[in-house]
Enzyme design. Structure first.
Site, PDB file in Angstrom:
ATOM      1  N   TRP A  40      -8.790 -14.353 -45.919  1.00  0.00           N
ATOM      2  CA  TRP A  40      -8.670 -13.358 -46.984  1.00  0.00           C
ATOM      3  C   TRP A  40      -7.458 -12.460 -46.820  1.00  0.00           C
ATOM      4  O   TRP A  40      -7.157 -12.017 -45.708  1.00  0.00           O
ATOM      5  CB  TRP A  40      -9.928 -12.478 -46.949  1.00  0.00           C
ATOM      6  CG  TRP A  40      -9.796 -11.203 -47.709  1.00  0.00           C
ATOM      7  CD1 TRP A  40      -9.273 -10.020 -47.259  1.00  0.00           C
ATOM      8  CD2 TRP A  40     -10.178 -10.979 -49.063  1.00  0.00           C
ATOM      9  NE1 TRP A  40      -9.313  -9.076 -48.256  1.00  0.00           N
ATOM     10  CE2 TRP A  40      -9.867  -9.640 -49.374  1.00  0.00           C
ATOM     11  CE3 TRP A  40     -10.762 -11.784 -50.054  1.00  0.00           C
ATOM     12  CZ2 TRP A  40     -10.122  -9.077 -50.629  1.00  0.00           C
ATOM     13  CZ3 TRP A  40     -11.016 -11.210 -51.302  1.00  0.00           C
ATOM     14  CH2 TRP A  40     -10.693  -9.880 -51.576  1.00  0.00           C
ATOM     15  N   ASP A  43      -4.129  -6.034 -50.160  1.00  0.00           N
ATOM     16  CA  ASP A  43      -2.846  -5.332 -50.342  1.00  0.00           C
ATOM     17  C   ASP A  43      -1.729  -5.757 -49.374  1.00  0.00           C
ATOM     18  O   ASP A  43      -1.978  -5.938 -48.181  1.00  0.00           O
ATOM     19  CB  ASP A  43      -3.006  -3.820 -50.087  1.00  0.00           C
ATOM     20  CG  ASP A  43      -4.243  -3.230 -50.683  1.00  0.00           C
ATOM     21  OD1 ASP A  43      -4.876  -3.899 -51.519  1.00  0.00           O
ATOM     22  OD2 ASP A  43      -4.589  -2.104 -50.300  1.00  0.00           O
ATOM     23  N   GLN A  59      -3.202  -6.709 -45.749  1.00  0.00           N
ATOM     24  CA  GLN A  59      -4.620  -6.546 -45.446  1.00  0.00           C
ATOM     25  C   GLN A  59      -5.200  -7.934 -45.222  1.00  0.00           C
ATOM     26  O   GLN A  59      -5.067  -8.817 -46.090  1.00  0.00           O
ATOM     27  CB  GLN A  59      -5.326  -5.845 -46.608  1.00  0.00           C
ATOM     28  CG  GLN A  59      -5.061  -4.351 -46.676  1.00  0.00           C
ATOM     29  CD  GLN A  59      -5.745  -3.617 -45.540  1.00  0.00           C
ATOM     30  OE1 GLN A  59      -6.921  -3.324 -45.599  1.00  0.00           O
ATOM     31  NE2 GLN A  59      -4.998  -3.310 -44.487  1.00  0.00           N
ATOM     32  N   TRP A  67     -13.503 -10.146 -48.105  1.00  0.00           N
ATOM     33  CA  TRP A  67     -13.057  -8.887 -47.529  1.00  0.00           C
ATOM     34  C   TRP A  67     -13.923  -8.534 -46.312  1.00  0.00           C
ATOM     35  O   TRP A  67     -15.146  -8.674 -46.341  1.00  0.00           O
ATOM     36  CB  TRP A  67     -13.155  -7.780 -48.590  1.00  0.00           C
ATOM     37  CG  TRP A  67     -12.565  -6.485 -48.138  1.00  0.00           C
ATOM     38  CD1 TRP A  67     -11.274  -6.077 -48.298  1.00  0.00           C
ATOM     39  CD2 TRP A  67     -13.238  -5.418 -47.461  1.00  0.00           C
ATOM     40  NE1 TRP A  67     -11.099  -4.833 -47.748  1.00  0.00           N
ATOM     41  CE2 TRP A  67     -12.280  -4.403 -47.234  1.00  0.00           C
ATOM     42  CE3 TRP A  67     -14.544  -5.215 -47.005  1.00  0.00           C
ATOM     43  CZ2 TRP A  67     -12.600  -3.197 -46.581  1.00  0.00           C
ATOM     44  CZ3 TRP A  67     -14.856  -4.019 -46.362  1.00  0.00           C
ATOM     45  CH2 TRP A  67     -13.883  -3.034 -46.162  1.00  0.00           C
ATOM     46  N   PHE A  99      -6.676  -0.212 -42.332  1.00  0.00           N
ATOM     47  CA  PHE A  99      -6.478  -0.256 -43.781  1.00  0.00           C
ATOM     48  C   PHE A  99      -4.986  -0.123 -44.113  1.00  0.00           C
ATOM     49  O   PHE A  99      -4.128  -0.037 -43.237  1.00  0.00           O
ATOM     50  CB  PHE A  99      -7.278   0.878 -44.438  1.00  0.00           C
ATOM     51  CG  PHE A  99      -8.700   0.506 -44.816  1.00  0.00           C
ATOM     52  CD1 PHE A  99      -9.340  -0.597 -44.268  1.00  0.00           C
ATOM     53  CD2 PHE A  99      -9.412   1.283 -45.739  1.00  0.00           C
ATOM     54  CE1 PHE A  99     -10.652  -0.931 -44.634  1.00  0.00           C
ATOM     55  CE2 PHE A  99     -10.706   0.960 -46.110  1.00  0.00           C
ATOM     56  CZ  PHE A  99     -11.331  -0.146 -45.560  1.00  0.00           C
ATOM     57  N   ARG A 170      -6.828   7.929 -47.794  1.00  0.00           N
ATOM     58  CA  ARG A 170      -6.220   6.685 -47.277  1.00  0.00           C
ATOM     59  C   ARG A 170      -4.877   6.314 -47.894  1.00  0.00           C
ATOM     60  O   ARG A 170      -4.421   6.884 -48.857  1.00  0.00           O
ATOM     61  CB  ARG A 170      -7.201   5.529 -47.441  1.00  0.00           C
ATOM     62  CG  ARG A 170      -7.595   5.191 -48.855  1.00  0.00           C
ATOM     63  CD  ARG A 170      -8.559   3.985 -48.835  1.00  0.00           C
ATOM     64  NE  ARG A 170      -9.055   3.648 -50.155  1.00  0.00           N
ATOM     65  CZ  ARG A 170     -10.152   4.152 -50.696  1.00  0.00           C
ATOM     66  NH1 ARG A 170     -10.882   5.026 -50.046  1.00  0.00           N
ATOM     67  NH2 ARG A 170     -10.518   3.774 -51.911  1.00  0.00           N
ATOM     68  N   GLU A 223      -5.640   4.968 -55.289  1.00  0.00           N
ATOM     69  CA  GLU A 223      -5.360   4.312 -54.015  1.00  0.00           C
ATOM     70  C   GLU A 223      -3.875   3.954 -53.953  1.00  0.00           C
ATOM     71  O   GLU A 223      -3.180   3.942 -54.967  1.00  0.00           O
ATOM     72  CB  GLU A 223      -6.158   3.002 -53.899  1.00  0.00           C
ATOM     73  CG  GLU A 223      -7.657   3.162 -54.033  1.00  0.00           C
ATOM     74  CD  GLU A 223      -8.421   1.839 -53.871  1.00  0.00           C
ATOM     75  OE1 GLU A 223      -9.407   1.838 -53.135  1.00  0.00           O
ATOM     76  OE2 GLU A 223      -8.034   0.813 -54.471  1.00  0.00           O
ATOM     77  N   TRP A 312      -9.910  -6.304 -58.055  1.00  0.00           N
ATOM     78  CA  TRP A 312     -11.177  -6.145 -57.319  1.00  0.00           C
ATOM     79  C   TRP A 312     -12.384  -6.612 -58.116  1.00  0.00           C
ATOM     80  O   TRP A 312     -13.451  -6.837 -57.542  1.00  0.00           O
ATOM     81  CB  TRP A 312     -11.362  -4.692 -56.871  1.00  0.00           C
ATOM     82  CG  TRP A 312     -10.569  -4.377 -55.647  1.00  0.00           C
ATOM     83  CD1 TRP A 312      -9.522  -3.504 -55.531  1.00  0.00           C
ATOM     84  CD2 TRP A 312     -10.747  -4.936 -54.341  1.00  0.00           C
ATOM     85  NE1 TRP A 312      -9.035  -3.494 -54.253  1.00  0.00           N
ATOM     86  CE2 TRP A 312      -9.782  -4.366 -53.487  1.00  0.00           C
ATOM     87  CE3 TRP A 312     -11.623  -5.876 -53.793  1.00  0.00           C
ATOM     88  CZ2 TRP A 312      -9.670  -4.695 -52.142  1.00  0.00           C
ATOM     89  CZ3 TRP A 312     -11.510  -6.204 -52.443  1.00  0.00           C
ATOM     90  CH2 TRP A 312     -10.547  -5.613 -51.636  1.00  0.00           C
TER      91      TRP A 312
END
Ligand code: FRU
Length: 499
Positions: A40, A43, A59, A67, A99, A170, A223, A312
């Site tokens: 997987w 970002d 990521q 995820w 992250f 974040r 984000e 998502w």
């Protein structure tokens, strides 16, 4: 009366269900976009240029194709076209996931991490500790450094460097401010729809200097903020700053999407040129999220951005194996003045053209193209048509439309009949971008790479990025129109695999 006309340009742009079983040749496997060999990704992270190499961190779940166990995967390139995947750079450790974040080059060893008088790489990332029955989740900002061109990394022993004891805090974007001679961090408070700015002399001690937001679209969490400076219309004495923010859900086309603000930044505070109700979107498709620009590019280098090509709403369900997730094509960025104001424009990295192989034109008739990774550049004379465009990846029952609706004055990509769409109710979609009918022909640049269609129009002011999962024999590319329109020209190149 509506006349539907169609010219078959090429019958042999194969849909990519190759028999061969090489590591990068499974059904739907992108051929000139980065995807990890297996497992997987979401970002892009820490994009940075250093000593002749472009670094793409991402990521990554080293243990599966959904995820989880978020870590930073790593790939390098000398041209941003060909990528070599390297071992995981920053693994999840002690229950703390790694992250999204950014990487800087510390030239003056402000951090004290650099050895032998040479610049080093410092990654700034969010550490995410999942919630337990007794404790809420915790997100903090952390450092790791490398003195061997990113091959090995050490996490800073005094992490975290920024902790507000919050569950949602974040995605730090860090860069050096020439104006203030200090590091700047843009970091998101997702539920407050706010980007906070911090300053630091050494990447370790951070002081809050300002905040921006709420503004624009606030339908979901904010984000992946990034802030970068660009000349306006190529004039280096007239610059603006672009603050780009991901939004999930609440994106323009549902689920994840990204908006941007154009304004001034003095090293401390971002001031929006437009009113807080203005929403500008970086992409009008469903599948470009958490895009990131490269740090430390040489001064003459055009700024470049890469996004995660997914949403998502269905990212964990897309029907690919043994990998899941991929990046957009790298895009050169600029700011341009339009009647409605200064807008971000993007175009695919020109060196992608170095992958061109076979060429066909509209007048060339049928050609045999045993590839389904291609570039189509075309100009359409819209005439009196209500709608005109291209049917791509088509067979008798399925196709993806890239069209222009003259009544609505919009450019659209319709993937409702694009093949496999049933894995999520949110996948079948027609995504559209407002686009004033051009005086001359409508010019489009279209990049297809097995499971994606990226469309650029109006000098790059409009980008539409969408995934598709075409049928195995969906080979045709056809011009179509409702009413009298004609293609002025259409050039098609197959693009070689980078793998
Ligand atoms: C955006 C995001 C980030 C976060 C990362 C976790 O897609 O949710 O905000 O850092 O993904 O994988």
């Amino acid at each position: 009366m509506t006349v539907t006309r169609s010219f078959v340009l090429l019958l042999f742009v194969a849909a990519g269900h190759a028999q061969s079983s090489g590591p990068y040749d499974q059904p739907y496997r992108p051929q000139y976009h980065f995807s990890p060999k297996q497992n997987w990704t979401n970002d892009p992270n820490g994009l940075v240029y250093f000593e002749g190499e472009y670094h793409l961190f991402f990521q990554y779940n080293p243990f599966g194709d959904k995820w989880g166990h978020m870590s930073w995967g790593h790939a390098v390139s000398r041209d941003m076209v060909h990528w070599q995947e390297l071992p995981v750079a920053l693994p999840e450790e002690n229950g703390v996931m790694v992250f999204t974040g950014s990487t800087v080059i510390d030239r003056a060893n402000t951090s004290g991490f650099c050895r032998n008088g040479k610049p080093c790489m410092v990654a700034v990332y969010t550490g995410h500790t999942p919630k337990t029955n007794s404790k809420p989740a915790l997100q903090t900002q952390n450092l790791a450094f490398s003195n061997d061109r990113g091959r090995t990394w050490t996490k800073y022993e005094k992490n975290p460097v920024l902790n507000l004891n919050m569950s949602d805090f974040r995605d730090p974007h860090v860069f050096w401010s020439e104006q203030k001679k200090r590091w700047v961090m843009a970091v998101s408070l997702p539920d407050d729809h706010q980007v906070r700015f911090y300053g630091s002399p050494d990447l370790k001690r951070w002081e809050r200097v300002s905040e921006f937001g709420p503004a624009g679209a606030t339908g979901g969490q904010w984000e992946c903020p990034i802030l970068f400076q660009l000349p306006v219309d190529g004039d280096g004495r007239n610059t603006r700053w672009v603050l780009k923010v991901g939004l999930n859900p609440g994106g323009l086309q549902g689920g994840s999407g990204e908006q941007y603000f154009v304004g001034q930044f003095d090293g401390t505070r971002f001031v929006n040129d437009n009113g807080p109700s203005t929403s500008l979107w970086t992409d009008y498709g469903k599948d470009c999220y958490c895009a990131l620009t490269f740090n430390n590019l040489p001064p003459a280098h055009q700024p470049v951005m890469i996004g995660w090509m997914n949403n998502w709403q269905y990212a964990n369900q897309v029907p690919t194996s043994p990998w899941r997730g991929q990046m957009t094509v790298p895009r050169e960025l600029a700011l341009k003045t339009f009647p409605e104001g200064i807008r971000l424009v993007q175009k695919p990295l020109p060196s992608i053209q170095g992958l061109r192989e076979k060429h066909a034109t509209m007048t060339g008739g049928a050609a045999e193209m045993k590839s389904h990774s291609f570039q189509l550049t075309t100009a359409l004379q819209l005439g009196t048509a209500k709608e005109a465009g291209w049917k791509l990846l088509a067979n008798d029952g399925s196709y993806t439309l890239v069209g222009y609706d003259t009544g609505r004055q919009e450019l659209f990509v319709d993937r409702t009949h694009s093949g496999l769409v049933s894995f999520s109710k949110d996948f079948p979609a027609r995504t559209a971008a407002p686009l004033v009918r051009p005086n001359g022909p409508l010019r489009l640049e279209i990049l297809v790479d097995r499971n994606s269609v990226e469309v650029f129009a109006d000098d790059g002011r409009v980008a539409l990025t969408n995934l598709v999962f075409p049928e195995a024999d969906a080979f045709r590319i056809e011009f179509y129109s409702k009413g009298a329109a004609t293609p002025v020209n259409a050039d098609l190149w197959t693009l070689r695999s980078i793998w």
